[in-house]
Design a protein around this motif. Structure first.
Motif, mmCIF file in Angstrom:
data_model
loop_
_atom_site.group_PDB
_atom_site.id
_atom_site.type_symbol
_atom_site.label_atom_id
_atom_site.label_comp_id
_atom_site.label_asym_id
_atom_site.label_seq_id
_atom_site.Cartn_x
_atom_site.Cartn_y
_atom_site.Cartn_z
ATOM 1 N N ALA A 240 9.262 0.945 10.608
ATOM 2 C CA ALA A 240 8.890 -0.276 10.430
ATOM 3 C C ALA A 240 7.541 -0.905 10.495
ATOM 4 O O ALA A 240 7.133 -1.863 10.098
ATOM 5 C CB ALA A 240 9.797 -1.365 11.479
ATOM 6 N N LEU A 241 6.680 0.108 11.228
ATOM 7 C CA LEU A 241 5.395 -0.239 11.593
ATOM 8 C C LEU A 241 4.624 0.179 10.197
ATOM 9 O O LEU A 241 3.470 -0.171 10.170
ATOM 10 C CB LEU A 241 4.949 0.467 12.719
ATOM 11 C CG LEU A 241 5.265 -0.005 13.948
ATOM 12 C CD1 LEU A 241 5.024 0.759 15.011
ATOM 13 C CD2 LEU A 241 4.948 -1.465 14.329
ATOM 14 N N LEU A 242 5.359 1.005 9.290
ATOM 15 C CA LEU A 242 4.569 1.559 8.189
ATOM 16 C C LEU A 242 3.750 0.478 7.329
ATOM 17 O O LEU A 242 2.707 0.590 6.923
ATOM 18 C CB LEU A 242 5.300 2.351 7.543
ATOM 19 C CG LEU A 242 4.461 3.546 6.540
ATOM 20 C CD1 LEU A 242 3.547 4.259 7.082
ATOM 21 C CD2 LEU A 242 5.590 4.286 5.757
ATOM 22 N N PRO A 243 4.500 -0.531 6.824
ATOM 23 C CA PRO A 243 3.643 -1.733 6.316
ATOM 24 C C PRO A 243 2.509 -2.189 6.927
ATOM 25 O O PRO A 243 1.503 -2.477 6.245
ATOM 26 C CB PRO A 243 4.748 -3.011 6.133
ATOM 27 C CG PRO A 243 6.129 -2.057 6.129
ATOM 28 C CD PRO A 243 5.663 -1.054 7.164
ATOM 29 N N ALA A 244 2.683 -2.445 8.209
ATOM 30 C CA ALA A 244 1.536 -2.763 8.780
ATOM 31 C C ALA A 244 0.215 -1.892 8.872
ATOM 32 O O ALA A 244 -0.832 -2.309 8.866
ATOM 33 C CB ALA A 244 1.631 -3.165 10.380
ATOM 34 N N ALA A 245 0.592 -0.566 8.801
ATOM 35 C CA ALA A 245 -0.409 0.549 8.649
ATOM 36 C C ALA A 245 -0.941 0.501 7.386
ATOM 37 O O ALA A 245 -2.282 0.802 7.505
ATOM 38 C CB ALA A 245 0.300 1.717 8.958
ATOM 39 N N PHE A 246 -0.282 0.129 6.365
ATOM 40 C CA PHE A 246 -0.757 0.202 4.879
ATOM 41 C C PHE A 246 -1.695 -1.168 4.987
ATOM 42 O O PHE A 246 -3.015 -0.982 4.741
ATOM 43 C CB PHE A 246 0.357 -0.252 4.011
ATOM 44 C CG PHE A 246 0.885 1.132 3.398
ATOM 45 C CD1 PHE A 246 0.360 2.012 2.546
ATOM 46 C CD2 PHE A 246 1.960 1.631 3.914
ATOM 47 C CE1 PHE A 246 0.754 2.962 1.861
ATOM 48 C CE2 PHE A 246 2.685 2.807 3.582
ATOM 49 C CZ PHE A 246 1.883 3.400 2.385
ATOM 50 N N LEU A 247 -1.392 -2.255 5.546
ATOM 51 C CA LEU A 247 -2.460 -3.461 5.402
ATOM 52 C C LEU A 247 -3.621 -3.246 6.471
ATOM 53 O O LEU A 247 -4.511 -3.527 6.020
ATOM 54 C CB LEU A 247 -1.457 -4.528 6.248
ATOM 55 C CG LEU A 247 -2.099 -6.057 6.289
ATOM 56 C CD1 LEU A 247 -2.336 -6.279 4.510
ATOM 57 C CD2 LEU A 247 -1.137 -6.968 6.753
ATOM 58 N N LEU A 248 -3.346 -2.547 7.566
ATOM 59 C CA LEU A 248 -4.417 -2.085 8.365
ATOM 60 C C LEU A 248 -5.511 -1.176 7.401
ATOM 61 O O LEU A 248 -6.623 -1.447 7.903
ATOM 62 C CB LEU A 248 -3.818 -1.470 9.696
ATOM 63 C CG LEU A 248 -5.096 -1.064 10.608
ATOM 64 C CD1 LEU A 248 -6.073 -2.166 11.071
ATOM 65 C CD2 LEU A 248 -4.600 -0.204 11.890
ATOM 66 N N GLY A 249 -5.088 -0.124 6.778
ATOM 67 C CA GLY A 249 -5.830 0.588 6.110
ATOM 68 C C GLY A 249 -6.499 -0.118 5.176
ATOM 69 O O GLY A 249 -7.683 0.020 4.766
#
Length: 569
Positions: A240-249
């Motif tokens: 579930a944290l992966l979309p936030a990781a994409f956005l952070l990247g």
């Protein structure tokens, strides 16, 4: 595209809302309990939201589309918790396919494409595991891991446990191999990336590797029957944290680009070398700056031709004109915006450096041209010396001897003396003719006396092929210009006779934009090269000494055009 994105968003939101409303009444739950559907919906909505944003911003990049598909797929897996047979079948079929899509997404980030052969193989292994999931549902009443408490399977062909067991085993092998290799490839890629790339890749690649490891751990706990709840919750929470990781990247990449451009401008303001400043800013020690010279192509700082080789070439334009390019490592192509923005920040410095390179190249060309002129002058003087020694000088020596002998014979042998005088007269005539020819080669008398038109008519009349002469000069040109034009035509017609195999030539002389323009065309075999022979190269030097230019257009089989432009001022 916008309609597709809107449909995905509406569908995922609707499915998630239905699942959230129905979750308190679910009797059949995965090992992680009621936290799993809640985390799953957060995961689905996050993927669709970030994926839709990325898809709209970069339609050419498949990352946004892949994220959106993953989000919709995650939402569909929630249907496996319902007791409605059709909904359950949809959810059970989509279950393992999500892992396949996630593997593809991680290996393709950030370009959206599987760049390497290894990445394509691993993605294919993942998709094999995903495709086996709907096959498994065809031979198993309850799919793979939801126990025996499930609604009737509407797509069941045969409840054959032995076939289902074989499919589950093969699916598990493919899934474990694909996930393990994905972790390896992600870590290798992270280690191989430069500082600029890591800013955007780190959140996605490292969290992706963690998710893959947790997926393996979840599978292991399911087999062992211990710690299954904690492992599944940890896996889905990380997922579930992966979309936030994409956005952070994306955010880190954008902020990093801004900081990089700022540092680059600061270093250029301190008069740091352009190439070194760009190499440091982009994290590529192999980077080179290529300068564009229209007449020579890309050159380095010293004016020497430069080739891209194994590197990528990013062209740089300024106000609609090409001024240069960056030759950089291929890995920088994964962050094209950074390269473009750094190039834009450095374009004025690059334009100034290009002008210096162009001036240096012109000075070098002038130095080489002068050296060739001196060498040609020395060679011409040596030729004149040989011609005078072997021709006119020998005849004059013979003339002196014959006159001396005639003087000695005159009182006693008048007839013999007369023969000697006649022979001497013939030698004198021959010597005068040879001297006239030599003088014509140095500077034709007809050019000085009657002008360029008459001199060109003389050349045309002596040419071995028919020559059409078209001169539109109302008055005489400066002497130096006339001389250069004369020798351009003379050399061109000599080449027509020797090499072109032509049946026709045309000479045109005109004034154009403050220049004298001399065109010599033929219908020969073509293939002439201004740099390949001393004749045309010498003409280029002669014309260049007057700040003119010599152009040669000679496609094979289509004749030759030699055009000289000589300023009149």
């Amino acid at each position: 595209m916008r309609l597709t994105i809107a449909a995905a968003c509406v569908t995922t939101f609707a499915i998630g809302t239905v699942i959230l409303v129905a979750t308190p009444g679910f009797d059949r739950l995965p090992p992680g309990g009621r936290a799993v559907p809640y985390l799953g919906i957060a995961l689905a909505w996050g993927f669709v939201a970030v994926g839709s944003f990325a898809w709209l911003r970069r339609p050419d990049n498949r990352t946004g589309a892949l994220m959106t598909i993953v989000g919709v797929g995650v939402a569909l897996t929630g249907f496996s918790l319902f007791d409605v047979p059709v909904l359950w079948a949809i959810g059970a079929t989509a279950d393992t396919v999500i892992i396949s899509l996630l593997i593809h997404l991680l290996l393709a980030f950030p370009s959206g494409r599987l760049e390497t052969r290894g990445a394509r193989i691993v993605a294919a292994l993942g998709y094999v595991a995903g495709v086996l999931q709907p096959v498994l549902v065809l031979f198993s009443t309850c799919g793979s891991d939801l126990g025996d408490d499930c609604p009737s399977n509407p797509i069941l062909i045969s409840d054959d446990r032995s076939i289902a067991s074989v499919i589950e085993t093969v699916q598990g092998v493919f899934a474990v191999v694909a996930v393990t290799l994905t972790v390896v490839l992600l870590l290798r890629r992270w280690r191989a990336s430069n500082h600029a790339q890591r800013r955007g890749l780190e959140p996605v690649l490292l969290l992706g590797a963690v998710i893959m490891v947790l997926g393996l751990a979840t599978a292991a706990t399911q087999s062992a029957g211990a710690g299954e709840m904690a492992a599944q919750i940890a896996f889905i929470a990380a997922f579930a944290l992966l979309p936030a990781a994409f956005l952070l990247g994306l955010v880190r990449t954008r902020f990093f680009r801004t900081a990089t451009v700022g540092r680059l401008i600061e270093q250029l303001a301190r008069d740091r070398d352009l190439r070194d400043a760009l190499a440091d800013a982009l994290g590529d020690p192999t980077l080179e700056v290529a300068y564009w010279l229209p007449e020579r192509g890309y050159v380095d700082r010293a004016g020497h031709p430069i080739e891209a080789g194994e590197r990528e070439l990013t062209e740089i334009d300024h106000e609609g004109r090409r001024v240069g390019a960056l030759l950089h490592a291929r890995v920088l192509s994964e962050t094209p915006e950074l390269v473009v923005e750094a190039s834009a920040a450095a374009v004025l410095a690059l334009e100034n450096a290009r002008l210096e390179v162009e001036l240096r190249a012109q000075v070098e060309a002038l130095r080489a041209s002068r050296a060739r002129l001196v060498e040609a002058g020395d060679a011409e003087r040596r030729r004149l010396g040989r011609d005078l020694h072997d021709g006119a000088q020998q005849r004059l020596v013979a003339l002196m001897i014959e006159l001396q002998l005639a003087r000695e014979r005159l009182p006693a042998d008048a007839d013999g003396a007369l023969e000697l005088v006649e022979s001497a007269f013939a030698n004198a005539q021959a010597a005068v003719g040879e001297l006239r020819d030599l003088a014509s080669g140095i500077h034709p008398a007809v050019l000085s006396q009657r002008g360029l038109d008459a001199a060109l008519e003389s050349l045309a009349s002596r040419a071995p092929v028919p020559v059409e002469l078209d001169s539109a000069l109302a008055e005489r040109l400066p002497s130096a210009v006339e001389t250069a034009a004369y020798f351009v035509v003379a050399e061109a017609l000599t080449n027509v006779a020797k090499y072109a195999g032509a049946t026709y030539a045309r000479v045109e002389v005109r004034r154009e934009n403050g220049c004298a323009v001399v065109d010599v065309r033929d219908d020969g075999v073509g293939g002439a090269n201004a740099a390949g022979g001393s004749g045309l190269r010498g003409l280029g030097d002669r014309v260049g000494a007057l700040d003119g230019t010599l152009e040669v257009e000679s496609p094979r089989g289509a004749g030759t055009l030699i055009r000289a432009r000589i300023p009149l001022g």
